[in-house]
Motif scaffolding. Sequence first.
Motif, mmCIF file in Angstrom:
data_model
loop_
_atom_site.group_PDB
_atom_site.id
_atom_site.type_symbol
_atom_site.label_atom_id
_atom_site.label_comp_id
_atom_site.label_asym_id
_atom_site.label_seq_id
_atom_site.Cartn_x
_atom_site.Cartn_y
_atom_site.Cartn_z
ATOM 1 N N ALA A 238 -0.954 -4.476 -2.442
ATOM 2 C CA ALA A 238 -0.780 -4.823 -1.386
ATOM 3 C C ALA A 238 0.319 -4.204 -0.606
ATOM 4 O O ALA A 238 -0.160 -3.643 0.232
ATOM 5 N N ASN A 239 1.302 -3.754 -1.347
ATOM 6 C CA ASN A 239 2.632 -3.127 -0.851
ATOM 7 C C ASN A 239 2.503 -1.382 -0.985
ATOM 8 O O ASN A 239 3.102 -0.780 -0.416
ATOM 9 N N ASN A 240 1.635 -1.165 -1.993
ATOM 10 C CA ASN A 240 1.106 -0.312 -2.239
ATOM 11 C C ASN A 240 0.629 0.959 -0.660
ATOM 12 O O ASN A 240 0.713 1.588 0.277
ATOM 13 N N ILE A 241 -0.891 -0.121 -0.198
ATOM 14 C CA ILE A 241 -1.068 0.676 1.468
ATOM 15 C C ILE A 241 0.153 -0.001 2.103
ATOM 16 O O ILE A 241 -0.235 0.881 3.054
ATOM 17 N N GLY A 242 1.189 -0.536 2.474
ATOM 18 C CA GLY A 242 2.321 -0.964 3.198
ATOM 19 C C GLY A 242 3.153 0.089 3.466
ATOM 20 O O GLY A 242 4.374 -0.386 3.532
ATOM 21 N N THR A 243 3.016 0.932 1.866
ATOM 22 C CA THR A 243 4.119 2.002 1.931
ATOM 23 C C THR A 243 4.569 2.220 3.580
ATOM 24 O O THR A 243 4.997 2.959 3.414
ATOM 25 N N GLY B 102 -5.180 -7.506 -3.190
ATOM 26 C CA GLY B 102 -3.867 -7.798 -2.973
ATOM 27 C C GLY B 102 -2.602 -7.872 -4.301
ATOM 28 O O GLY B 102 -1.694 -6.595 -4.230
ATOM 29 N N LYS B 103 -3.140 -9.030 -4.969
ATOM 30 C CA LYS B 103 -1.649 -8.892 -5.583
ATOM 31 C C LYS B 103 -1.552 -8.038 -6.747
ATOM 32 O O LYS B 103 -0.789 -8.348 -7.759
ATOM 33 N N ARG B 104 -2.465 -7.923 -7.154
ATOM 34 C CA ARG B 104 -3.090 -6.681 -8.620
ATOM 35 C C ARG B 104 -1.989 -5.525 -8.472
ATOM 36 O O ARG B 104 -1.569 -5.140 -7.469
ATOM 37 N N TYR B 105 -1.578 -5.194 -9.718
ATOM 38 C CA TYR B 105 -1.193 -3.885 -9.982
ATOM 39 C C TYR B 105 -2.611 -2.601 -10.577
ATOM 40 O O TYR B 105 -3.728 -3.139 -10.464
ATOM 41 N N PRO B 106 -2.310 -1.235 -9.993
ATOM 42 C CA PRO B 106 -3.218 -0.393 -9.773
ATOM 43 C C PRO B 106 -3.824 -0.478 -11.281
ATOM 44 O O PRO B 106 -5.178 0.148 -11.628
ATOM 45 N N ALA C 118 -9.494 -9.709 -0.703
ATOM 46 C CA ALA C 118 -7.889 -9.854 -0.783
ATOM 47 C C ALA C 118 -7.110 -10.592 -1.053
ATOM 48 O O ALA C 118 -6.017 -9.907 -1.214
ATOM 49 N N GLU C 119 -7.854 -11.721 -2.715
ATOM 50 C CA GLU C 119 -7.212 -11.248 -3.778
ATOM 51 C C GLU C 119 -6.263 -10.186 -3.974
ATOM 52 O O GLU C 119 -5.403 -9.769 -5.129
#
Lengths: 249, 387
Positions: B105-110, B140-144, B137-138
């Motif tokens: 999610a944070n990657n997408i939100g860069t 989003g919490k995973r790491y690459p 949607a889940e």
Amino acid sequence: MIVAVAALAAKAPVIPGSDAYGKTSKCVKDNGTFCWDWVRDRWSGTVGPALVQHIQLAVVAVVIGFAISFVLALLAYRARWLVPPVTFLSSLLYTVPSLAAFYILVPITGINDFTVEIALVSYTLLILFTNTLAGLTGASGDVRDAARGLGMTPTQSLWRVELPLAVPTIVAGLRVAVVTIISLVTVAGLIVPDGLGAVIYTEGLKKNNFNTALIVGGVLCIVLALAADALLAGLQRLITPWAAARRSR
Amino acid sequence: MPVDTGKTAAPLEFRNVTKRYEGTDAAAIKDLSFVVPAGEVCVLVGPSGCGKTTAMRLVNRMIDMTGGEILIDGKSISGRSPADLRREIGYVIQHVGLFPHLNVANNIGTVPRLLGWDRKRIASRSAELLELVGLPAEMGKRYPSQLSGGQRQRVGVARALAADPPLMLMDEPFGAIDPINRDRLQNEFLRLQREIKKTVVFVTHDIDEGIKMGDRIAILREGGELVQYDTPDAILANPADEFVARFVGADRGLKRLALTNLEQVDLDEVTCVREGETISPGTWVDNDIVVVVDGERKPIGEMTRDVSSDSAVTLGSARPVGASIPITASLRDALSLMMTESIRPLLVLDGEGRVAGWVSIDQINKAVRQVPNESAAIDAAGIDLDK
């Protein structure tokens, strides 16, 4: 703060008075293998304060050493020509034998904690500088290219990408530095009456190799180093959950 | 002429763009000019060292050009701050380059974060994009590091789309994916592109990928020289020179067949009879086969013309249907099936499995000979970039 603790430590008798000897057990008089009663009697007056001083000397050295190394690494990351001279200087400082360093400094800065810290800090620089720089340059080319391509300025990329990714490498350096410095503070006990080195030197070596003082000083030093290492390792796990995710794969 | 679609897609124009690296005599890019209309996928393709990646990276100023001009939506990029410019251009690279320390999610939100969006808006945009690229949607919490290669690539596309850029740059985005997943990701991207209609510059060294993905293909030669810029069909039908012909391959005729599907072809009419119907002599038109169908025009069997022409059709006298092919298949697939079926006509079925027509080698022949009806080469002056 060190001064305050030093003053506190000074209130306790540095050399056991005759009354103290009078009260002491047969074990202490005969320099038995290990005398629990000595540890009990001298904990609050000598050993405890020495432990606190030891921690403070080490923490101050690592904090200052890290601050200097971090700034130098950030500068060197931007201006790569700085890397060889900084590495050379910090290597040079690292190779000076610790005892020699203390004796070289004493005529200049005197017999005090300041002298000790100068020597200790200079030992942290090589490890911390090298690891911080390695961490910063360790981010993969693709990650850096993506950061730039998505519109991060070099400063944003440094603080949001390179630096967070450098944390495991930086903490690895800190762990080595902390363990090294905790053992080096012991050597400082030859110069200043502070830390566990002072317990070993003043209470042990200078008193016909009093076994109990030698053992207490040595063991506490090892325990302290292990505890500090574990603390940093735990801290790193806490602030870099992604690194754990990577390991578990 | 493409309609100006506003912010969602912007035309891109290269005007006499040159890139020369210091200390080298030869130009990496030489006098490159072409226009990508808004909402189209332009594939830059060529052998390694042809400057295709360099050309792409000039657009978001990852590399600065030495001469010429690049215009996005009619405005030159030269005066722009590189960081601001890049935030308005989607960027996808081969190895994705997801940030390992940020969750999906944070990657997408860069980019939204760089643009100063508030937390809530970033979170809802991330969720929306995960759905758009077909991830739960889940995730989003995973790491690459916890994702598969294909999932990472989807997240990379989502991240590039986060701030809804009018232009996307994609550098061999599917190059590191295995062939099966690659095909799937290509299809997904084409489906996505039909929905979002961005202007896309897509770099690849694989001409087949170029033919599949591109509305237009720019073929570059060593030294960054543009050899041909046209639609895939036009390039396959009329390669500009020997270099292009070699590059697209000796099987360009077959590749062209892959671009056309049976829906775009005039199929021969099928004579259908219902079971129990009488076949009159007039039923045999110019084909020797009639197809027996059920009430929904779905084939049950087929019969070949014979002399006893006045009889009622029974299933007993019909044989099972020979080869059939769905109408969504390409001419290439149809030809391939004909090869295995001894070049007889194939029965074409529509989406519901109903009889749509016959396809024979004649239609395929006709399609190959057909010159693309309009050469799609674009005259830069023809597009009102200044609006």
